[in-house]
Write a protein that holds these residues in place. Structure first.
Motif, PDB file in Angstrom:
ATOM      1  N   MET A   1      -3.290  11.623 -14.169  1.00 59.62           N
ATOM      2  CA  MET A   1      -4.268  10.786 -13.478  1.00 59.62           C
ATOM      3  C   MET A   1      -4.534   9.485 -14.234  1.00 59.62           C
ATOM      4  N   PHE A   2      -4.146   9.464 -15.508  1.00 60.89           N
ATOM      5  CA  PHE A   2      -4.247   8.218 -16.271  1.00 60.89           C
ATOM      6  C   PHE A   2      -3.434   7.105 -15.599  1.00 60.89           C
ATOM      7  N   ALA A   3      -2.295   7.479 -15.006  1.00 59.86           N
ATOM      8  CA  ALA A   3      -1.394   6.462 -14.445  1.00 59.86           C
ATOM      9  C   ALA A   3      -1.981   5.753 -13.230  1.00 59.86           C
ATOM     10  N   PRO A   4      -2.453   6.463 -12.191  1.00 59.53           N
ATOM     11  CA  PRO A   4      -3.068   5.730 -11.077  1.00 59.53           C
ATOM     12  C   PRO A   4      -4.349   5.012 -11.485  1.00 59.53           C
ATOM     13  N   MET A   5      -5.106   5.569 -12.444  1.00 61.19           N
ATOM     14  CA  MET A   5      -6.279   4.844 -12.944  1.00 61.19           C
ATOM     15  C   MET A   5      -5.856   3.504 -13.530  1.00 61.19           C
TER      16      MET A   5
ATOM     17  N   ARG B   1     -11.684   4.804  -9.072  1.00 64.59           N
ATOM     18  CA  ARG B   1     -12.866   5.649  -9.301  1.00 64.59           C
ATOM     19  C   ARG B   1     -12.502   7.127  -9.374  1.00 64.59           C
ATOM     20  N   ILE B   2     -11.633   7.573  -8.475  1.00 60.89           N
ATOM     21  CA  ILE B   2     -11.232   8.982  -8.483  1.00 60.89           C
ATOM     22  C   ILE B   2     -10.474   9.325  -9.760  1.00 60.89           C
ATOM     23  N   ALA B   3      -9.444   8.542 -10.055  1.00 58.82           N
ATOM     24  CA  ALA B   3      -8.586   8.850 -11.200  1.00 58.82           C
ATOM     25  C   ALA B   3      -9.317   8.663 -12.521  1.00 58.82           C
ATOM     26  N   ALA B   4     -10.182   7.665 -12.615  1.00 57.62           N
ATOM     27  CA  ALA B   4     -10.935   7.451 -13.849  1.00 57.62           C
ATOM     28  C   ALA B   4     -11.913   8.594 -14.086  1.00 57.62           C
ATOM     29  N   GLY B   5     -12.571   9.067 -13.018  1.00 60.11           N
ATOM     30  CA  GLY B   5     -13.464  10.209 -13.174  1.00 60.11           C
ATOM     31  C   GLY B   5     -12.724  11.425 -13.693  1.00 60.11           C
ATOM     32  N   LEU B   6     -11.534  11.685 -13.148  1.00 65.67           N
ATOM     33  CA  LEU B   6     -10.730  12.823 -13.601  1.00 65.67           C
ATOM     34  C   LEU B   6     -10.206  12.611 -15.017  1.00 65.67           C
ATOM     35  N   SER B   7     -10.121  11.352 -15.441  1.00 74.44           N
ATOM     36  CA  SER B   7      -9.658  11.024 -16.797  1.00 74.44           C
ATOM     37  C   SER B   7     -10.806  10.897 -17.789  1.00 74.44           C
ATOM     38  N   LEU B   8     -12.037  11.166 -17.331  1.00 70.47           N
ATOM     39  CA  LEU B   8     -13.245  11.116 -18.177  1.00 70.47           C
ATOM     40  C   LEU B   8     -13.516   9.712 -18.703  1.00 70.47           C
ATOM     41  N   MET B   9     -13.250   8.706 -17.869  1.00 72.98           N
ATOM     42  CA  MET B   9     -13.484   7.339 -18.276  1.00 72.98           C
ATOM     43  C   MET B   9     -14.246   6.574 -17.197  1.00 72.98           C
ATOM     44  N   PRO B  10     -15.367   5.923 -17.535  1.00 73.49           N
ATOM     45  CA  PRO B  10     -16.055   5.086 -16.549  1.00 73.49           C
ATOM     46  C   PRO B  10     -15.116   3.988 -16.074  1.00 73.49           C
ATOM     47  N   PRO B  11     -14.871   3.868 -14.773  1.00 73.39           N
ATOM     48  CA  PRO B  11     -13.862   2.915 -14.312  1.00 73.39           C
ATOM     49  C   PRO B  11     -14.126   1.468 -14.706  1.00 73.39           C
ATOM     50  N   THR B  12     -15.381   1.019 -14.614  1.00 74.32           N
ATOM     51  CA  THR B  12     -15.698  -0.369 -14.977  1.00 74.32           C
ATOM     52  C   THR B  12     -15.443  -0.605 -16.456  1.00 74.32           C
TER      53      THR B  12
ATOM     54  N   ASP C   1       0.814  -1.216   0.000  1.00 72.96           N
ATOM     55  CA  ASP C   1       0.000   0.000   0.000  1.00 72.96           C
ATOM     56  C   ASP C   1       0.849   1.268   0.000  1.00 72.96           C
ATOM     57  N   GLY C   2       2.001   1.231   0.671  1.00 72.39           N
ATOM     58  CA  GLY C   2       2.784   2.438   0.907  1.00 72.39           C
ATOM     59  C   GLY C   2       3.196   3.220  -0.324  1.00 72.39           C
ATOM     60  N   PRO C   3       3.887   2.611  -1.293  1.00 76.38           N
ATOM     61  CA  PRO C   3       4.346   3.386  -2.452  1.00 76.38           C
ATOM     62  C   PRO C   3       3.214   4.075  -3.212  1.00 76.38           C
ATOM     63  N   GLY C   4       2.110   3.367  -3.414  1.00 74.08           N
ATOM     64  CA  GLY C   4       0.996   3.947  -4.140  1.00 74.08           C
ATOM     65  C   GLY C   4       0.309   5.051  -3.359  1.00 74.08           C
ATOM     66  N   LEU C   5       0.134   4.852  -2.048  1.00 78.50           N
ATOM     67  CA  LEU C   5      -0.497   5.877  -1.216  1.00 78.50           C
ATOM     68  C   LEU C   5       0.305   7.168  -1.227  1.00 78.50           C
ATOM     69  N   ARG C   6       1.616   7.050  -1.076  1.00 79.83           N
ATOM     70  CA  ARG C   6       2.463   8.249  -1.058  1.00 79.83           C
ATOM     71  C   ARG C   6       2.406   8.971  -2.398  1.00 79.83           C
ATOM     72  N   ARG C   7       2.520   8.211  -3.466  1.00 82.65           N
ATOM     73  CA  ARG C   7       2.564   8.857  -4.777  1.00 82.65           C
ATOM     74  C   ARG C   7       1.221   9.475  -5.146  1.00 82.65           C
ATOM     75  N   PHE C   8       0.138   8.749  -4.916  1.00 77.92           N
ATOM     76  CA  PHE C   8      -1.164   9.282  -5.301  1.00 77.92           C
ATOM     77  C   PHE C   8      -1.540  10.487  -4.436  1.00 77.92           C
ATOM     78  N   ALA C   9      -1.217  10.444  -3.142  1.00 73.84           N
ATOM     79  CA  ALA C   9      -1.537  11.563  -2.263  1.00 73.84           C
ATOM     80  C   ALA C   9      -0.829  12.833  -2.728  1.00 73.84           C
ATOM     81  N   VAL C  10       0.443  12.725  -3.049  1.00 80.18           N
ATOM     82  CA  VAL C  10       1.197  13.893  -3.522  1.00 80.18           C
ATOM     83  C   VAL C  10       0.660  14.362  -4.868  1.00 80.18           C
ATOM     84  N   GLN C  11       0.418  13.425  -5.756  1.00 77.57           N
ATOM     85  CA  GLN C  11      -0.059  13.755  -7.096  1.00 77.57           C
ATOM     86  C   GLN C  11      -1.419  14.455  -7.040  1.00 77.57           C
ATOM     87  N   LEU C  12      -2.332  13.921  -6.254  1.00 77.11           N
ATOM     88  CA  LEU C  12      -3.665  14.510  -6.156  1.00 77.11           C
ATOM     89  C   LEU C  12      -3.598  15.875  -5.470  1.00 77.11           C
TER      90      LEU C  12
END
Length: 309
Positions: free
Chosen positions: A70-74, A94-105, A24-35
């Protein structure tokens, strides 16, 4: 996507255990900073839009780049490899896909089909399944249009609008054949929610704060970044052979690799899609001798394309 798609290189059992370990750690740190950077840039864009500040355009450019990233974390969360936690993967998707204009499913279904049929007949990333469109455009104007990212943005908006209204099975069979019946209801709901959010921002810009329109303009800027970034992954590559030959590995620089979660190492990702982003550089070092298409950066890719390589 736990399979290994390349036969050109084989990982040992020890290498698999090391490279496939999720955290969880690497992704949490990177996404938190990025967002946080994205939110700060968006706030600065709105605050400076009417002030004729000289910093507006550099900040708007930074906002566009961060929105594109945001495409990357999506993508990573869609694979379920951004985090060890399934809930975190779903939330960030869900967050990153919404910002990327793409339905996550819908994105996950689309992307997994792309992995199964990478750069060959049936790959949904190739418009209409026409392998001629998998090549670099011969016409310089057509090439510039593709690299502008506008066709990608128009395709996303068209998909959102079409999903927002009732469609019969024939429409899905023609345009979204990779989407199963089970995934259709969620994809439709998600598309409607994204479209509603876009319309809400537009309405607020029209009725209350015109500067909010710059947040929507950032979608154009973001796709101007995504156009050349995504085209470099497979365009002009062979449509047969091992998946490593159908994808590029691009070293690029540390900033691009950080923003896009090491996905410039794209051939490696296609060979072993279950390797988490933070382990992809180690995977690259392991399989580099087996990569037929390695590039120093995106300029190197496009200079090679101009030379016909």
């Amino acid at each position: 996507m736990d399979a290994e798609f390349s036969a050109a290189a084989v990982l040992t059992a020890d290498e698999r255990r090391e490279l496939y370990a999720r955290s969880d750690g690497p992704g949490l740190r990177r996404f938190a900073v990025q967002l946080a950077l994205l939110v700060a840039a968006a706030a600065a864009v709105v605050a400076l839009a009417d002030a004729e500040a000289p910093l507006f355009w550099p900040i708007f450019a930074a906002y566009s780049v961060l929105l594109a990233s945001m495409f990357a974390p999506m993508h990573e969360a869609g694979h379920g490899t951004a985090f060890a936690s399934r809930r975190l993967n779903q939330l960030v998707l869900r967050i990153a896909a919404g910002l990327s204009l793409m339905p996550p499913t819908g994105f996950v279904a689309f992307h997994f089909e792309h992995h199964r049929k990478t750069h060959e007949v049936g790959d949904p990333e190739i418009p209409g399944g026409n392998l001629e469109l998998a090549k670099w455009p011969n016409n310089p104007i057509a090439a510039l249009i593709v690299l502008s990212g506008l066709p990608l943005l128009v395709a996303k908006l068209a998909a959102l609008i079409n999903l927002a209204v009732p469609r019969g099975p024939r429409w899905f069979a023609r345009w979204l054949p990779f989407l199963s019946e089970a995934h259709k209801p969620a994809t439709i709901r998600e598309a409607r929610a994204i479209l509603a959010a876009l319309l809400a921002v537009a309405a607020l810009a029209w009725l209350w704060l015109p500067a909010l329109a710059w947040l929507l303009a950032g979608c154009v800027g973001a796709h101007a970044v995504l156009g050349p970034y995504l085209a470099a992954e497979h365009t002009g590559m062979p449509t047969r052979g091992d998946v490593l030959a159908r994808s590029r590995s691009i070293r690029s620089n540390a900033v691009v690799r950080w923003l896009f979660w090491n996905m410039p190492y794209h051939a490696e990702h296609h060979g072993w899609p279950a390797v988490p982003f933070h382990a992809v550089p180690a995977l690259h070092r392991r399989v580099a001798p087996h990569l037929p298409r390695r590039y120093r950066g995106y300029l190197h890719v496009y200079l090679a394309a101009l030379r016909g390589h």
